[in-house]
Design a protein around this motif. Structure first.
Motif, PDB file in Angstrom:
ATOM      1  N   GLY A   1     -15.812 -21.387 -30.926  1.00  0.00           N
ATOM      2  CA  GLY A   1     -16.649 -22.325 -31.652  1.00  0.00           C
ATOM      3  C   GLY A   1     -17.423 -23.269 -30.754  1.00  0.00           C
ATOM      4  O   GLY A   1     -17.852 -22.914 -29.650  1.00  0.00           O
ATOM      5  N   GLU A   2     -17.573 -24.509 -31.236  1.00  0.00           N
ATOM      6  CA  GLU A   2     -18.366 -25.493 -30.501  1.00  0.00           C
ATOM      7  C   GLU A   2     -17.744 -25.838 -29.153  1.00  0.00           C
ATOM      8  O   GLU A   2     -18.458 -26.081 -28.176  1.00  0.00           O
ATOM      9  CB  GLU A   2     -18.526 -26.757 -31.343  1.00  0.00           C
ATOM     10  CG  GLU A   2     -19.393 -26.568 -32.581  1.00  0.00           C
ATOM     11  CD  GLU A   2     -19.586 -27.854 -33.354  1.00  0.00           C
ATOM     12  OE1 GLU A   2     -19.057 -28.900 -32.911  1.00  0.00           O
ATOM     13  OE2 GLU A   2     -20.257 -27.835 -34.397  1.00  0.00           O
ATOM     14  N   THR A   3     -16.410 -25.856 -29.100  1.00  0.00           N
ATOM     15  CA  THR A   3     -15.748 -26.143 -27.825  1.00  0.00           C
ATOM     16  C   THR A   3     -16.066 -25.064 -26.798  1.00  0.00           C
ATOM     17  O   THR A   3     -16.388 -25.362 -25.633  1.00  0.00           O
ATOM     18  CB  THR A   3     -14.230 -26.248 -28.021  1.00  0.00           C
ATOM     19  OG1 THR A   3     -13.945 -27.298 -28.955  1.00  0.00           O
ATOM     20  CG2 THR A   3     -13.531 -26.543 -26.704  1.00  0.00           C
ATOM     21  N   GLY A   4     -15.995 -23.812 -27.230  1.00  0.00           N
ATOM     22  CA  GLY A   4     -16.317 -22.713 -26.319  1.00  0.00           C
ATOM     23  C   GLY A   4     -17.765 -22.742 -25.884  1.00  0.00           C
ATOM     24  O   GLY A   4     -18.080 -22.437 -24.729  1.00  0.00           O
ATOM     25  N   GLU A   5     -18.665 -23.121 -26.804  1.00  0.00           N
ATOM     26  CA  GLU A   5     -20.078 -23.225 -26.451  1.00  0.00           C
ATOM     27  C   GLU A   5     -20.288 -24.292 -25.371  1.00  0.00           C
ATOM     28  O   GLU A   5     -21.058 -24.095 -24.423  1.00  0.00           O
ATOM     29  CB  GLU A   5     -20.899 -23.569 -27.688  1.00  0.00           C
ATOM     30  CG  GLU A   5     -22.394 -23.638 -27.424  1.00  0.00           C
ATOM     31  CD  GLU A   5     -23.180 -23.971 -28.676  1.00  0.00           C
ATOM     32  OE1 GLU A   5     -24.361 -23.616 -28.741  1.00  0.00           O
ATOM     33  OE2 GLU A   5     -22.596 -24.581 -29.590  1.00  0.00           O
TER      34      GLU A   5
ATOM     35  N   VAL B   1     -18.059 -25.285 -23.158  1.00  0.00           N
ATOM     36  CA  VAL B   1     -17.512 -24.749 -21.906  1.00  0.00           C
ATOM     37  C   VAL B   1     -18.496 -23.775 -21.265  1.00  0.00           C
ATOM     38  O   VAL B   1     -18.718 -23.797 -20.046  1.00  0.00           O
ATOM     39  CB  VAL B   1     -16.153 -24.071 -22.165  1.00  0.00           C
ATOM     40  CG1 VAL B   1     -15.663 -23.348 -20.909  1.00  0.00           C
ATOM     41  CG2 VAL B   1     -15.114 -25.102 -22.607  1.00  0.00           C
ATOM     42  N   ALA B   2     -19.106 -22.911 -22.083  1.00  0.00           N
ATOM     43  CA  ALA B   2     -20.091 -21.961 -21.552  1.00  0.00           C
ATOM     44  C   ALA B   2     -21.289 -22.693 -20.966  1.00  0.00           C
ATOM     45  O   ALA B   2     -21.831 -22.285 -19.926  1.00  0.00           O
ATOM     46  CB  ALA B   2     -20.539 -21.002 -22.657  1.00  0.00           C
ATOM     47  N   GLY B   3     -21.707 -23.791 -21.616  1.00  0.00           N
ATOM     48  CA  GLY B   3     -22.825 -24.571 -21.091  1.00  0.00           C
ATOM     49  C   GLY B   3     -22.494 -25.212 -19.756  1.00  0.00           C
ATOM     50  O   GLY B   3     -23.319 -25.218 -18.829  1.00  0.00           O
ATOM     51  N   VAL B   4     -21.281 -25.753 -19.635  1.00  0.00           N
ATOM     52  CA  VAL B   4     -20.850 -26.342 -18.367  1.00  0.00           C
ATOM     53  C   VAL B   4     -20.762 -25.259 -17.295  1.00  0.00           C
ATOM     54  O   VAL B   4     -21.140 -25.482 -16.130  1.00  0.00           O
ATOM     55  CB  VAL B   4     -19.503 -27.065 -18.531  1.00  0.00           C
ATOM     56  CG1 VAL B   4     -18.948 -27.511 -17.194  1.00  0.00           C
ATOM     57  CG2 VAL B   4     -19.660 -28.261 -19.476  1.00  0.00           C
ATOM     58  N   ALA B   5     -20.288 -24.073 -17.682  1.00  0.00           N
ATOM     59  CA  ALA B   5     -20.232 -22.959 -16.725  1.00  0.00           C
ATOM     60  C   ALA B   5     -21.629 -22.571 -16.254  1.00  0.00           C
ATOM     61  O   ALA B   5     -21.819 -22.234 -15.076  1.00  0.00           O
ATOM     62  CB  ALA B   5     -19.533 -21.762 -17.361  1.00  0.00           C
ATOM     63  N   ALA B   6     -22.617 -22.622 -17.157  1.00  0.00           N
ATOM     64  CA  ALA B   6     -23.991 -22.318 -16.755  1.00  0.00           C
ATOM     65  C   ALA B   6     -24.504 -23.344 -15.756  1.00  0.00           C
ATOM     66  O   ALA B   6     -25.161 -22.994 -14.763  1.00  0.00           O
ATOM     67  CB  ALA B   6     -24.893 -22.274 -17.990  1.00  0.00           C
ATOM     68  N   LEU B   7     -24.206 -24.628 -16.002  1.00  0.00           N
ATOM     69  CA  LEU B   7     -24.603 -25.659 -15.037  1.00  0.00           C
ATOM     70  C   LEU B   7     -23.913 -25.445 -13.694  1.00  0.00           C
ATOM     71  O   LEU B   7     -24.529 -25.608 -12.636  1.00  0.00           O
ATOM     72  CB  LEU B   7     -24.256 -27.039 -15.596  1.00  0.00           C
ATOM     73  CG  LEU B   7     -25.052 -27.492 -16.835  1.00  0.00           C
ATOM     74  CD1 LEU B   7     -24.498 -28.808 -17.354  1.00  0.00           C
ATOM     75  CD2 LEU B   7     -26.529 -27.631 -16.499  1.00  0.00           C
TER      76      LEU B   7
END
Length: 353
Positions: A126-130, A132-138
């Motif tokens: 969900g939103e938490t995983g999204e 985390v994925a955004g932080v991983a992209a950064l």
């Protein structure tokens, strides 16, 4: 300074290696989602018929059968995929041919392409995983930039090699360096656009500043009355307002007195679903408001180009192949970096008991 950068790069890469590999591999597979669906359903290979009579009749048929199941919207058939997809409030979905005949119905993540999309965008959380994925992209952006700086002194040893010669740490590091140098630009593009999808407000602010443009004025929500939308009339209204635009998404009202809407894609838009909207009054099936994507500011148009760049919806097969290879390279960088890091830790002398 260089030693500190190497250490930070190594530790950050080791910690994020599995996550980066998952994002890279799932993104690579999603590039070919439409090809997979065309291979799975004969109807997906059909030419799209935009006639309001046929498309409207299909929407009416879908609504009659599934309105009671929390029908939210239907992504309509288009040039690259000749089937409709309905999405429901419980996360489930269904495919239909262009006459509204049911092809497949499933619950949340009940098909591999939906599961992959959820994995790539939300890490199945969900939103938490999204987030985390955004932080991983950064983090991937920082790893790519620091990796380029670290690799600069060793450019003379660069080789066009995509896999390590051996599992030795030296060859793993060489392969890691070469992969990073070959795919640095597309990886940075994918990471930047991916981060922008997760942090849209910040991305929009940056693009507004870069283009020196202000956000477009938001029109108030138009009044709408209760009723059942006549989708044929609604599609005719949309065509009259934007004759060259293709209808892409039909959305039902979210509340008893809320409007319905049609989302359109104009010829010059990159976004696969467009950013042009026709708000429909269910009481009359007529247009209550229009939003023209070509009237958006430069910053907003730039932001709308990020998703199609990230998802390889532009650029044809060459860009699709490059995006897929960049996803594989991202996974390879994570795995070779983590392997080399683990090999280094195993070689460290252990303290005496």
């Amino acid at each position: 300074m260089m030693r500190l950068m190497r250490t930070a790069h190594a530790w950050a890469g080791a910690v994020l290696s599995l996550l980066i590999a998952v994002l890279g591999l799932s993104g690579t597979l999603l590039v070919f989602k439409r090809d997979y669906l065309r291979a799975s359903f004969a109807a997906a290979r059909a030419d799209v018929d935009y006639a309001p009579e046929r498309m409207g009749a299909a929407l009416e048929a879908i609504e009659a059968r599934f309105a009671s199941e929390g029908l939210l919207y239907v992504t309509l058939a288009g040039p690259e995929l000749g089937i409709h997809k309905a999405v429901f409030a419980d996360g489930g979905a269904a495919y239909f041919d262009q006459d509204g005949a049911l092809l497949a119905r499933w619950g949340r993540n009940g098909r591999i392409e939906d599961w992959l999309f959820d994995l790539h965008h939300h890490l199945l959380a969900g939103e938490t995983g999204e987030l985390v994925a955004g932080v991983a992209a950064l983090a991937a952006i920082m790893l790519a930039l620091t990796g380029l700086i670290i690799a600069a002194p060793a450019l003379r040893r660069f080789a066009w090699r995509l896999s390590p010669r051996s599992p030795s740490r030296r060859d793993l590091l060489a392969s890691h360096r070469d992969l990073g140098l070959i795919f640095a630009a597309p990886i940075l593009l994918l990471a930047l656009t991916g981060a922008a999808m997760v942090f849209p407000d910040e991305a929009k602010a940056i693009l507004r500043a870069a283009t020196r443009s202000a956000p477009s004025a938001q029109a108030p929500s138009p009044a709408a009355g209760p009723g059942d939308v006549n989708w044929r009339l609604a599609l005719e209204e949309a065509h009259a307002a934007f004759p060259s635009a293709a209808p892409r998404i039909a959305s039902w009202p979210r509340s008893a007195n809320g409007p319905a809407s049609l989302r359109l894609r104009q010829p010059r838009e990159w976004h696969p679903n467009g950013r042009t909207y026709v708000t429909i009054d269910p009481a009359t099936s007529q247009a209550a408001a229009l939003a023209d994507s070509e009237a958006l500011s430069a910053g907003e148009r730039a932001f709308n180009a990020l998703y199609p760049l990230h998802g390889a919806f532009v650029g044809g097969r060459i860009y699709q192949a490059l995006s897929a290879l960049a996803g594989l390279a991202l996974a390879g960088l994570g795995l070779t970096g983590a392997w080399a890091f683990a090999a280094r830790q195993r070689r460290r002398p252990q303290p005496s008991p």
